[in-house]
Scaffold this motif. Sequence first.
Motif, short mmCIF file in Angstrom:
data_model
loop_
_atom_site.label_atom_id
_atom_site.label_comp_id
_atom_site.label_asym_id
_atom_site.label_seq_id
_atom_site.Cartn_x
_atom_site.Cartn_y
_atom_site.Cartn_z
N PHE A 1 -8.89 4.06 3.78
CA PHE A 1 -8.32 4.26 2.45
C PHE A 1 -9.08 5.35 1.69
O PHE A 1 -8.49 6.11 0.93
CB PHE A 1 -8.34 2.96 1.66
CG PHE A 1 -7.29 1.97 2.09
CD1 PHE A 1 -6.45 2.22 3.15
CD2 PHE A 1 -7.14 0.77 1.41
CE1 PHE A 1 -5.48 1.31 3.54
CE2 PHE A 1 -6.17 -0.15 1.78
CZ PHE A 1 -5.34 0.12 2.86
N LEU B 1 2.57 1.84 -3.35
CA LEU B 1 1.62 2.00 -4.45
C LEU B 1 1.20 3.46 -4.60
O LEU B 1 0.92 3.92 -5.72
CB LEU B 1 0.39 1.12 -4.21
CG LEU B 1 -0.61 1.01 -5.37
CD1 LEU B 1 0.02 0.31 -6.56
CD2 LEU B 1 -1.86 0.25 -4.93
N VAL C 1 -6.00 -6.36 -1.34
CA VAL C 1 -5.24 -6.08 -0.13
C VAL C 1 -6.18 -5.98 1.07
O VAL C 1 -5.91 -6.51 2.15
CB VAL C 1 -4.45 -4.77 -0.29
CG1 VAL C 1 -3.75 -4.41 1.01
CG2 VAL C 1 -3.43 -4.90 -1.42
N VAL D 1 0.80 -1.23 0.00
CA VAL D 1 0.00 0.00 0.00
C VAL D 1 0.84 1.28 0.00
O VAL D 1 0.63 2.15 -0.86
CB VAL D 1 -1.01 0.00 1.17
CG1 VAL D 1 -1.74 1.33 1.25
CG2 VAL D 1 -2.00 -1.14 1.00
N ASP E 1 -6.36 -1.08 -10.78
CA ASP E 1 -5.76 -0.23 -9.74
C ASP E 1 -6.55 -0.27 -8.43
O ASP E 1 -6.60 0.72 -7.69
CB ASP E 1 -5.67 1.23 -10.22
CG ASP E 1 -4.79 1.38 -11.46
OD1 ASP E 1 -3.79 0.65 -11.56
OD2 ASP E 1 -5.13 2.20 -12.32
N SER E 2 -7.15 -1.40 -8.14
CA SER E 2 -8.02 -1.50 -6.98
C SER E 2 -7.31 -2.20 -5.82
O SER E 2 -6.59 -3.19 -6.02
CB SER E 2 -9.30 -2.27 -7.32
OG SER E 2 -10.11 -2.43 -6.18
N LEU E 3 -7.53 -1.72 -4.60
CA LEU E 3 -6.93 -2.30 -3.41
C LEU E 3 -7.85 -3.30 -2.71
O LEU E 3 -7.59 -3.67 -1.56
CB LEU E 3 -6.54 -1.19 -2.43
CG LEU E 3 -5.35 -0.33 -2.84
CD1 LEU E 3 -5.18 0.85 -1.89
CD2 LEU E 3 -4.07 -1.16 -2.87
N GLU F 1 -8.84 6.41 -2.07
CA GLU F 1 -9.49 5.26 -2.71
C GLU F 1 -11.01 5.40 -2.63
O GLU F 1 -11.54 6.13 -1.80
CB GLU F 1 -9.05 3.96 -2.01
CG GLU F 1 -7.64 3.53 -2.32
CD GLU F 1 -7.49 3.08 -3.76
OE1 GLU F 1 -8.31 2.31 -4.25
OE2 GLU F 1 -6.53 3.54 -4.40
N ILE G 1 -5.28 -5.04 -8.43
CA ILE G 1 -4.40 -3.89 -8.70
C ILE G 1 -4.01 -3.86 -10.17
O ILE G 1 -4.04 -2.80 -10.81
CB ILE G 1 -3.14 -3.97 -7.82
CG1 ILE G 1 -3.52 -3.84 -6.34
CG2 ILE G 1 -2.14 -2.87 -8.20
CD1 ILE G 1 -2.36 -4.05 -5.38
#
Length: 500
Positions: free
Chosen positions: A451, A328, A405, A325, A400-402, A457, A396
């Motif tokens: 986030f 990134l 995680v 994280v 581009d998504s967390l 995010e 990701i």
Amino acid sequence: MAKQDAAEVEAIERDNATFSVFETLMTPEKIAQVAIVGSTVHLAVSKFMQSEEDTILFQDILTTAVAILVGLGVSYRTRIVNNGIHDSLLVRKADILPDFNTLYLLYLPTFLSLLFARQFTILNLVMTFNYADMAPYMRLPIQTVLVLFNGQIYDDRFTYIKALGLNCILAFVLEKVSQLKSFDRVECNLFSILLTNVLFLIDSPTIHFQVLQNVLRGFVVAVAVNYPLIKLTSRCNKYLRSALLLSTFVCVLPLTVMYIFEIDGQNPAVWLYYYISSSSVRIKITFSWLIGLLFLIPNIMVFKSNFSLDSSRKIWHFIVLILVVPPLKQDPEFVKIALAGTIVSFLAVEYLRYLKLAPFGEYFDSKLRSFADFRDDRGPIIISYIYLVIGVASPILINDSLVGVISLGVGDSLASIVGNRWGRHRWPGTNKTYEGTSAFVVATAACSLSFKFFLGEFKDVSFTKLMSICLFSGLLEGNSVLNDNILVPSFMLLIREIFK
């Protein structure tokens, strides 16, 4: 029947006499899963069916899905008509029934394609028919017909037919290597569809995808070259055999990548060196990763005995959160390139562990096995850490998504720890607990909100919808038996896009 005693035959016949497909499929946990998946399908249709072309696509998806389900049903009925005889043994009808996780085999590839690679939606859905219990010479013609006569496929149909053949080969290889123990048939087909898309179908201009695609191709070539050597050297001295296999693999993989892949006209290794060294941020990230791993890995190995197996396994989930994280947000493209390379690196590590090359193969295997759970011990492949890196990296790399995680680094970890230590009330049909599910929902909600407010995010998702994403994901995690590292990140990515 000679291979079964009379008591066993009588018990099976008694079970078959009382067996009901309806009752088997209408258990509480399965109803919950169908309701959750069905609600997301309804939301997706409502959101994306905006034009005549969209309407035609959804109609084709429905028609193709029905055709596949009919094919699976016919396969099931055929085995029932044949008196449930398989390899001269009477089998239970419940064992013949297709796995309930076939629902996810149809759902995940179809809707991931619909949202991120719409041109391959029907093709990916057709590839799921590879799961049908039919010989390839029967399956492939049916799949070819479904592809050739589908109005949504406008491009070169020969390319799609080749994709069907590649998918069939990959599924067969995965089944043989895993012995249908490390991976079941649903997982083999899910991964074969994923590999077919990455290796053959998708043509993305992004550097991180090109790295993933071409390094993965190099890995496949290296494994293919080693395969006959494994057979030929089976009776050789173990040190000579190990040296030959290892040297072949470590030479073929990079040479293949350098032969098939260039970045800006440069050797990829040379390009990567200048890419990292040209940025102080990338240099700092690289050194922080190296120092972190050099410090963490030995300490976890030393102090592992102080933790339960589940806690020592989940530590890696938290480590991934820490390592991914912060960098990134500093240099997202570099992190994505690193994750693409890490996926193939983990596959290479597992391949070398699988071979148990002398003199360190047995030691290496025992160390990795010390973190294995019952799913890893079922077959020859240790799947947990491969699933973890794929589950974290895929959202990701795709968008581009967390969510990977969040769901695995935080939600799944706390759900497992809380459920094992304090869980008392179990979901019907699973070993998971209400307490673990509550921990998942609370942890993912808190992490997602953090986030959202501090890292930017989920800007396009409202507070209410973000809480709904965490709730739906937690309920699905609690009721499903498909591996969480596959299902939960994929589902969170899908519903996040639908709620966007």
